[in-house]
Design an enzyme around this catalytic site. Structure first.
Site, PDB file in Angstrom:
ATOM      1  N   ARG A 107      45.469  15.421  95.591  1.00 53.99           N
ATOM      2  CA  ARG A 107      44.813  16.561  96.254  1.00 53.99           C
ATOM      3  C   ARG A 107      45.884  17.631  96.422  1.00 53.99           C
ATOM      4  O   ARG A 107      46.868  17.422  97.140  1.00 53.99           O
ATOM      5  CB  ARG A 107      44.250  16.144  97.615  1.00 53.99           C
ATOM      6  CG  ARG A 107      43.856  17.337  98.448  1.00 53.99           C
ATOM      7  CD  ARG A 107      43.003  16.986  99.629  1.00 53.99           C
ATOM      8  NE  ARG A 107      41.666  16.608  99.208  1.00 53.99           N
ATOM      9  CZ  ARG A 107      40.623  16.534 100.027  1.00 53.99           C
ATOM     10  NH1 ARG A 107      40.767  16.805 101.304  1.00 53.99           N
ATOM     11  NH2 ARG A 107      39.437  16.185  99.564  1.00 53.99           N
ATOM     12  N   HIS A 134      36.543  20.122  92.606  1.00 49.69           N
ATOM     13  CA  HIS A 134      36.449  18.942  93.477  1.00 49.69           C
ATOM     14  C   HIS A 134      35.509  17.933  92.792  1.00 49.69           C
ATOM     15  O   HIS A 134      34.406  17.672  93.259  1.00 49.69           O
ATOM     16  CB  HIS A 134      35.921  19.361  94.855  1.00 49.69           C
ATOM     17  CG  HIS A 134      36.162  18.358  95.937  1.00 49.69           C
ATOM     18  ND1 HIS A 134      36.798  17.149  95.719  1.00 49.69           N
ATOM     19  CD2 HIS A 134      35.830  18.368  97.255  1.00 49.69           C
ATOM     20  CE1 HIS A 134      36.853  16.479  96.856  1.00 49.69           C
ATOM     21  NE2 HIS A 134      36.276  17.188  97.801  1.00 49.69           N
ATOM     22  N   GLN A 137      33.861  14.808  94.516  1.00 49.61           N
ATOM     23  CA  GLN A 137      32.801  15.215  95.438  1.00 49.61           C
ATOM     24  C   GLN A 137      31.499  15.443  94.666  1.00 49.61           C
ATOM     25  O   GLN A 137      30.436  14.966  95.055  1.00 49.61           O
ATOM     26  CB  GLN A 137      33.215  16.504  96.170  1.00 49.61           C
ATOM     27  CG  GLN A 137      32.190  17.006  97.163  1.00 49.61           C
ATOM     28  CD  GLN A 137      32.008  16.065  98.336  1.00 49.61           C
ATOM     29  OE1 GLN A 137      32.971  15.670  98.973  1.00 49.61           O
ATOM     30  NE2 GLN A 137      30.768  15.664  98.623  1.00 49.61           N
ATOM     31  N   ASP A 223      29.282  24.644 102.268  1.00 48.11           N
ATOM     32  CA  ASP A 223      30.636  24.132 102.515  1.00 48.11           C
ATOM     33  C   ASP A 223      31.311  25.137 103.453  1.00 48.11           C
ATOM     34  O   ASP A 223      30.791  26.245 103.678  1.00 48.11           O
ATOM     35  CB  ASP A 223      31.378  24.012 101.170  1.00 48.11           C
ATOM     36  CG  ASP A 223      32.790  23.444 101.306  1.00 48.11           C
ATOM     37  OD1 ASP A 223      33.117  22.897 102.376  1.00 48.11           O
ATOM     38  OD2 ASP A 223      33.580  23.550 100.341  1.00 48.11           O
ATOM     39  N   CYS A 263      29.557  18.904 101.841  1.00 49.43           N
ATOM     40  CA  CYS A 263      30.587  17.928 101.456  1.00 49.43           C
ATOM     41  C   CYS A 263      31.336  17.387 102.674  1.00 49.43           C
ATOM     42  O   CYS A 263      31.942  16.326 102.595  1.00 49.43           O
ATOM     43  CB  CYS A 263      31.549  18.564 100.471  1.00 49.43           C
ATOM     44  SG  CYS A 263      32.385  20.014 101.138  1.00 49.43           S
ATOM     45  N   ARG A 291      30.675   8.749  98.513  1.00 47.18           N
ATOM     46  CA  ARG A 291      32.089   8.947  98.152  1.00 47.18           C
ATOM     47  C   ARG A 291      32.764   7.596  97.897  1.00 47.18           C
ATOM     48  O   ARG A 291      33.558   7.444  96.973  1.00 47.18           O
ATOM     49  CB  ARG A 291      32.848   9.700  99.272  1.00 47.18           C
ATOM     50  CG  ARG A 291      32.398  11.117  99.541  1.00 47.18           C
ATOM     51  CD  ARG A 291      32.616  12.027  98.352  1.00 47.18           C
ATOM     52  NE  ARG A 291      33.951  11.975  97.800  1.00 47.18           N
ATOM     53  CZ  ARG A 291      34.984  12.726  98.188  1.00 47.18           C
ATOM     54  NH1 ARG A 291      34.835  13.618  99.136  1.00 47.18           N
ATOM     55  NH2 ARG A 291      36.176  12.606  97.619  1.00 47.18           N
TER      56      ARG A 291
HETATM   57  N1   CP Z   1      34.561  16.165 101.354  1.00 46.83           N
HETATM   58  C1   CP Z   1      35.859  15.845 101.326  1.00 46.83           C
HETATM   59  O1   CP Z   1      36.534  15.898 100.281  1.00 46.83           O
HETATM   60  O2   CP Z   1      36.338  15.409 102.513  1.00 46.83           O
HETATM   61  P1   CP Z   1      37.887  15.253 102.887  1.00 46.83           P
HETATM   62  O3   CP Z   1      38.483  16.633 102.785  1.00 46.83           O
HETATM   63  O4   CP Z   1      37.893  14.731 104.278  1.00 46.83           O
HETATM   64  O5   CP Z   1      38.512  14.320 101.904  1.00 46.83           O
HETATM   65  N1  NVA Z   2      36.189  23.896 100.104  1.00 45.04           N
HETATM   66  C1  NVA Z   2      36.778  22.960 101.015  1.00 45.04           C
HETATM   67  C2  NVA Z   2      36.378  21.563 100.664  1.00 45.04           C
HETATM   68  C3  NVA Z   2      36.820  20.520 101.642  1.00 45.04           C
HETATM   69  C4  NVA Z   2      36.428  19.143 101.236  1.00 45.04           C
HETATM   70  C5  NVA Z   2      38.287  23.109 101.005  1.00 45.04           C
HETATM   71  O1  NVA Z   2      38.874  23.290  99.933  1.00 45.04           O
HETATM   72  O2  NVA Z   2      38.889  23.040 102.079  1.00 45.04           O
END
Ligand code: CP
Ligand code: NVA
Length: 303
Positions: A107, A134, A137, A223, A263, A291
Site C-alpha cells: 500500500r 485499489h 477493493q 468513498d 469501501c 475483503r
Molecule cells: N477499504 C480499505 O481498503 O480499507 P483500509 O484502508 O482500512 O484497508
Molecule cells: N480513497 C481512499 C480509499 C481508502 C480505502 C484513500 O485513498 O484514502
C-alpha cells in the site's frame, strides 16, 4: 503474475477468483477451517499508509490458509536511513523480499512504487492501494454484487458519487471488464482522469449532477472526499464536495431497490449520512467481509 491494477486480470480470471472465494467461504462456514493452500508460505506486506481492512484481511487470510503474514511499516523499510531514497531502493526491497516471501502486498503513495516493485520481483506483487488504483477493493466490491445476484444481472447499473479517486478508478475499470453500466458524478475538476479513462473499453457517464447520475441505478457507491495523503485539503474539499453527499434525498432519485456501497472507512455526515449507511439498503459490511474472501482467493490464485 502481478496485480498492480484491476485490468491486469481478465474477466475469466476474475470469475475464477470469485469461484475460489465462494468455495473457500463455503468450506470455512461448513468445517470451521480451510484447506491449507498457503501452507509454509508468507506474504510480506508493505504499508506506507494506514489500513484496517486490507491489513487484517490479508493477515487473517494467510493464517487461515496455513501460512503467515509479515507487516512492514513504511518507516521500518522505506523512509528511515540516510540514503536519499530512504533506507534502500524499491528495487532492492523487491529483490530481497522475493528471497524470503511468496507474495508482496504493498500500500503506497505512488503507483510508480507498485510498478517498480513488480518490475523487480519474481514473486507476485499485489497493489493494496496507491494514488491511482485499489484493485483488491474492486474485486471485493464486484464479488459482493455478483454474490448478491448470483451473477451480474443484465442492465445492472453502478454509480459512484464523490471524488474520482483510486477506488472510483478501479471500480470503473472493473465494471468495464464486465460491460457493467457505470456512471460517476464528481465536482468539476475531480473527474476520473484521462489516463485512467484510456484503460477502459466502454464509454461511461461522467456528470457533475449527482441526481442525473443515480437515475435508474442499482448501486450507489461512495468513498471519502479526503483520501489518505490529502489531509491538507480537508477544509477546501469539505466545501466543494458538499452537494455530493449520499443522503436520503439523493437516494430518492435512484431505483427504489438501490443498494449502498462504501469501501470504508466512512465519514458519517461527510460523504454519506448515518441514516443511509446504517439503513437496510446498505451492504457495506458484506463488502468488508468480501475483503477476507478475496484475500484468501488471491493467495490461492497467485501462488
Ligand atoms: N477499504 C480499505 O481498503 O480499507 P483500509 O484502508 O482500512 O484497508
Ligand atoms: N480513497 C481512499 C480509499 C481508502 C480505502 C484513500 O485513498 O484514502
Amino acid at each position: 503474475m502481478h496485480l498492480t491494477k484491476i485490468t491486469d486480470l481478465s474477466k475469466k480470471e476474475i470469475l475464477e477468483i470469485f469461484d475460489i472465494a465462494k468455495d473457500l467461504n463455503f468450506q470455512h462456514l461448513n468445517t470451521g477451517q480451510n484447506q491449507e493452500h498457503f501452507k509454509n508460505k508468507s506474504i510480506a506486506m508493505i504499508f506506507e499508509k494506514p489500513s484496517l481492512r486490507t491489513k487484517v484481511a490479508f493477515e487473517v487470510a494467510a493464517t487461515q490458509l496455513g501460512g503467515n503474514a509479515i507487516y512492514l511499516s513504511s518507516p521500518e523499510i522505506l523512509t528511515s536511513g540516510s540514503n536519499i531514497q530512504g533506507r534502500e531502493s524499491i528495487s532492492d526491497i523487491a529483490k530481497n523480499l522475493e528471497n524470503f516471501a511468496d507474495i508482496i502486498l504493498a500500500r503506497v503513495f505512488s503507483h510508480k512504487t507498485i510498478q517498480e516493485l513488480a518490475e523487480n520481483s519474481q514473486i507476485p506483487v499485489i497493489n493494496g492501494l496507491c494514488d491511482l488504483h485499489h484493485p483488491t477493493q474492486t474485486l471485493a466490491d464486484l464479488y459482493t454484487i455478483w454474490d448478491l445476484h448470483s451473477g451480474f444481472p443484465k442492465d445492472l447499473k453502478v454509480t459512484f458519487i464523490g471524488d474520482g479517486c483510486n477506488t472510483a478508478n478501479s471500480l470503473m475499470l472493473g465494471c468495464d471488464i464486465f460491460g457493467i453500466k457505470f456512471s460517476i458524478s464528481t465536482p468539476k475538476g475531480y473527474e476520473i482522469s484521462e489516463k485512467i479513462t484510456q484503460l477502459a473499453k466502454h464509454k461511461f457517464q461522467s456528470t457533475n449532477n449527482p441526481k442525473k447520475a443515480v437515475k435508474n441505478t442499482d448501486i450507489i457507491y461512495t468513498d471519502t472526499w479526503i483520501s489518505m495523503g490529502l489531509e491538507d485539503e480537508f477544509k477546501k474539499r469539505l466545501k466543494i464536495f458538499k452537494p455530493y453527499q449520499v443522503n436520503s434525498e439523493l437516494l430518492s432519485h435512484a431505483k427504489h431497490s438501490a443498494k449502498i456501497m462504501h469501501c470504508l472507512p466512512a465519514h458519517r455526515g461527510e460523504e454519506i449520512t448515518a441514516e443511509v449507511i446504517d439503513s437496510p439498503a446498505s451492504i457495506v459490511f458484506k463488502q468488508s467481509k468480501a475483503r477476507l474472501l478475496i484475500a484468501k482467493a488471491l493467495l490461492k490464485f497467485l501462488t
